[in-house]
Design a protein around this motif. Structure first.
Motif, PDB file in Angstrom:
ATOM      1  N   ASP A 157       6.051   9.178 -26.940  1.00  0.00           N
ATOM      2  CA  ASP A 157       6.630  10.405 -27.472  1.00  0.00           C
ATOM      3  C   ASP A 157       6.787  10.209 -28.985  1.00  0.00           C
ATOM      4  O   ASP A 157       7.748   9.604 -29.456  1.00  0.00           O
ATOM      5  CB  ASP A 157       7.993  10.634 -26.798  1.00  0.00           C
ATOM      6  N   SER A 176       7.688  11.761 -31.593  1.00  0.00           N
ATOM      7  CA  SER A 176       8.881  12.102 -32.382  1.00  0.00           C
ATOM      8  C   SER A 176       9.968  11.045 -32.183  1.00  0.00           C
ATOM      9  O   SER A 176      10.761  10.792 -33.080  1.00  0.00           O
ATOM     10  CB  SER A 176       9.395  13.503 -32.031  1.00  0.00           C
ATOM     11  N   THR A 226       9.010  12.786 -36.302  1.00  0.00           N
ATOM     12  CA  THR A 226       8.102  13.935 -36.319  1.00  0.00           C
ATOM     13  C   THR A 226       7.329  14.071 -37.633  1.00  0.00           C
ATOM     14  O   THR A 226       6.106  14.139 -37.643  1.00  0.00           O
ATOM     15  CB  THR A 226       8.922  15.211 -36.046  1.00  0.00           C
ATOM     16  N   ASN A 248       3.341  13.582 -38.140  1.00  0.00           N
ATOM     17  CA  ASN A 248       2.493  14.705 -38.568  1.00  0.00           C
ATOM     18  C   ASN A 248       1.742  14.388 -39.859  1.00  0.00           C
ATOM     19  O   ASN A 248       0.582  14.747 -40.013  1.00  0.00           O
ATOM     20  CB  ASN A 248       3.332  15.980 -38.717  1.00  0.00           C
ATOM     21  N   GLU A 278       9.106  16.488 -28.156  1.00  0.00           N
ATOM     22  CA  GLU A 278       9.121  17.136 -29.479  1.00  0.00           C
ATOM     23  C   GLU A 278      10.559  17.355 -29.940  1.00  0.00           C
ATOM     24  O   GLU A 278      10.879  18.363 -30.588  1.00  0.00           O
ATOM     25  CB  GLU A 278       8.301  18.438 -29.480  1.00  0.00           C
ATOM     26  N   GLY A 304      12.112  15.981 -32.291  1.00  0.00           N
ATOM     27  CA  GLY A 304      12.201  16.072 -33.756  1.00  0.00           C
ATOM     28  C   GLY A 304      12.051  17.511 -34.228  1.00  0.00           C
ATOM     29  O   GLY A 304      12.835  18.002 -35.047  1.00  0.00           O
ATOM     30  N   ALA A 305      11.049  18.206 -33.682  1.00  0.00           N
ATOM     31  CA  ALA A 305      10.823  19.602 -34.077  1.00  0.00           C
ATOM     32  C   ALA A 305      12.005  20.477 -33.654  1.00  0.00           C
ATOM     33  O   ALA A 305      12.402  21.402 -34.372  1.00  0.00           O
ATOM     34  CB  ALA A 305       9.524  20.111 -33.463  1.00  0.00           C
ATOM     35  N   TYR A 322       8.073  20.902 -38.283  1.00  0.00           N
ATOM     36  CA  TYR A 322       7.084  19.815 -38.217  1.00  0.00           C
ATOM     37  C   TYR A 322       7.188  18.822 -39.372  1.00  0.00           C
ATOM     38  O   TYR A 322       6.647  17.731 -39.296  1.00  0.00           O
ATOM     39  CB  TYR A 322       5.669  20.402 -38.140  1.00  0.00           C
TER      40      TYR A 322
END
Ligand SMILES: [Zn+2]
Length: 350
Positions: A23, A25, A30, A34, A294, A296-297, A308
């Motif tokens: 995972d 993040s 995150t 990205n 996700e 973090g997002a 992001y």
């Protein structure tokens, strides 16, 4: 190869640990992930030049209308337009889908020549996360099928078929992208450079068929899954990983979620629509879960930062990977299904 049941599989804590290990993040953050995978380079809509500025949609001559690809109902409630593509929700099966998709020739050309996303998939951090994810899926699958012959539909850069080969399986890749297919062939991997409908493969010739983030791209996922069913040996299994439109991150971000981009993501399944699809095609689901939070997002969005690229701290203490996956709110659905033999292909009881 017989059934294998690793110990972690039945231990919820260990299983969650395994999920958390890929995972991004949670592992590397995150924004960091990205940036290092170059996702920012993939954001320009590739068909922006086809836009009709009066309607905000792509010009009609480039589009083909379609009904719900799961239950064939006519398009229901419109949700939003993104990058010129109209996203609707099916009133019957709850699938979110693009109701006016690119013409078939344009779509094929796009897939044959696509590079931006392929470059993301080749970056170090992406490969690292993907290999752990593939290993997880393969180990979950191994407790439900025996045999060695694996077909990976939409093999892309080939990291899954390579891993399957390393683990003693006999993988075949199906991939339309010219460059990716060539590279796999050079490595000595069996590659089919045809779509499922045209490949003309023998019935029962595979023990595991995998679709890693492929179903969301298909104009007609039913045709491809029916064909996958035919190709499976009687004791074979089908593994699907697909974005989850009922994930917490997508429910919060709506069209801001990068999962929505109508030129390539045509279908957005949730637990209900994916179950309906598999059930209609005479599959029996044996594993059904979510992976990748996700988080973090989610935290960035809650803190009014860019989902992001933000670096916000966790916002709610109760938002944990455990809570997210227990509710099937993770960002990807992972389903493993076996061929159900209770009815023949026409749906009649046998
Ligand atoms: Zn439907």
């Amino acid at each position: 190869m017989g059934l294998k049941q690793p110990k972690w599989l039945l231990n919820p804590e260990k299983r969650l640990e395994r999920k958390n290990s890929f995972d991004a993040s949670l592992v590397m953050g995150t924004a960091n992930f990205n940036r290092h995978t170059g996702r920012q380079n993939t954001l320009a809509p590739p068909f922006g030049h086809f836009l009709d500025h009066d309607t905000g949609l792509l010009k009609g001559e480039y589009l083909t209308p379609r009904n719900c690809p799961v239950c064939a109902s006519p398009p229901g409630q419109g949700l939003f337009v993104k990058d010129g593509f109209r996203h609707v929700r099916c009133p019957k099966c709850d699938l979110i889908y693009v109701s006016l998709i690119l013409r078939e020739d344009l779509m094929l050309k796009y897939w044959r020549e696509e590079e931006a996303w392929t470059n993301v998939l080749l970056t170090g951090p992406q490969v690292e996360m993907d290999r752990l994810k593939y290993a997880y899926g393969l180990e979950v699958a191994q407790s439900h099928f025996s045999g060695k012959r694996v077909l990976d539909i939409g093999a892309g850069t080939g990291h899954f078929v390579r891993l399957a080969g390393e683990k003693g399986f006999e993988p075949t890749a199906m991939e339309l992208n010219k460059e990716s297919a060539e590279k796999l062939k050079e490595e000595g991997i069996e590659v089919i450079v045809k779509s499922m409908e045209l490949a003309d493969l023998e019935s029962g010739s595979f023990d595991l068929v995998t679709l890693w983030e492929v179903l969301e791209h298909l104009t007609d996922p039913k045709v491809v899954l029916s064909e996958a069913r035919r190709l499976l040996s009687p004791d074979g299994a089908l593994l699907i990983l697909v974005p989850n439109s009922a994930s917490l991150v997508t429910r919060l971000l709506h069209e801001k979620s990068r999962t929505f981009g109508g030129h390539s993501h045509l279908n957005h399944f949730n637990p209900m629509s994916l179950r309906t699809l598999l059930d209609d095609l005479h599959f029996e689901i044996v594993e059904f879960e979510t992976v990748i939070t996700e988080l973090g997002a989610i935290n960035n969005h809650l803190a009014f930062e860019d989902p992001y690229l933000g670096e916000a701290n966790p916002f709610f203490e109760f938002l944990t990977p455990k809570m997210i996956h227990e509710n099937l709110w993770g960002s990807r659905l992972l389903a493993l299904a076996k061929v159900r033999n209770d009815r023949d292909a026409s749906g009649k009881a046998s």
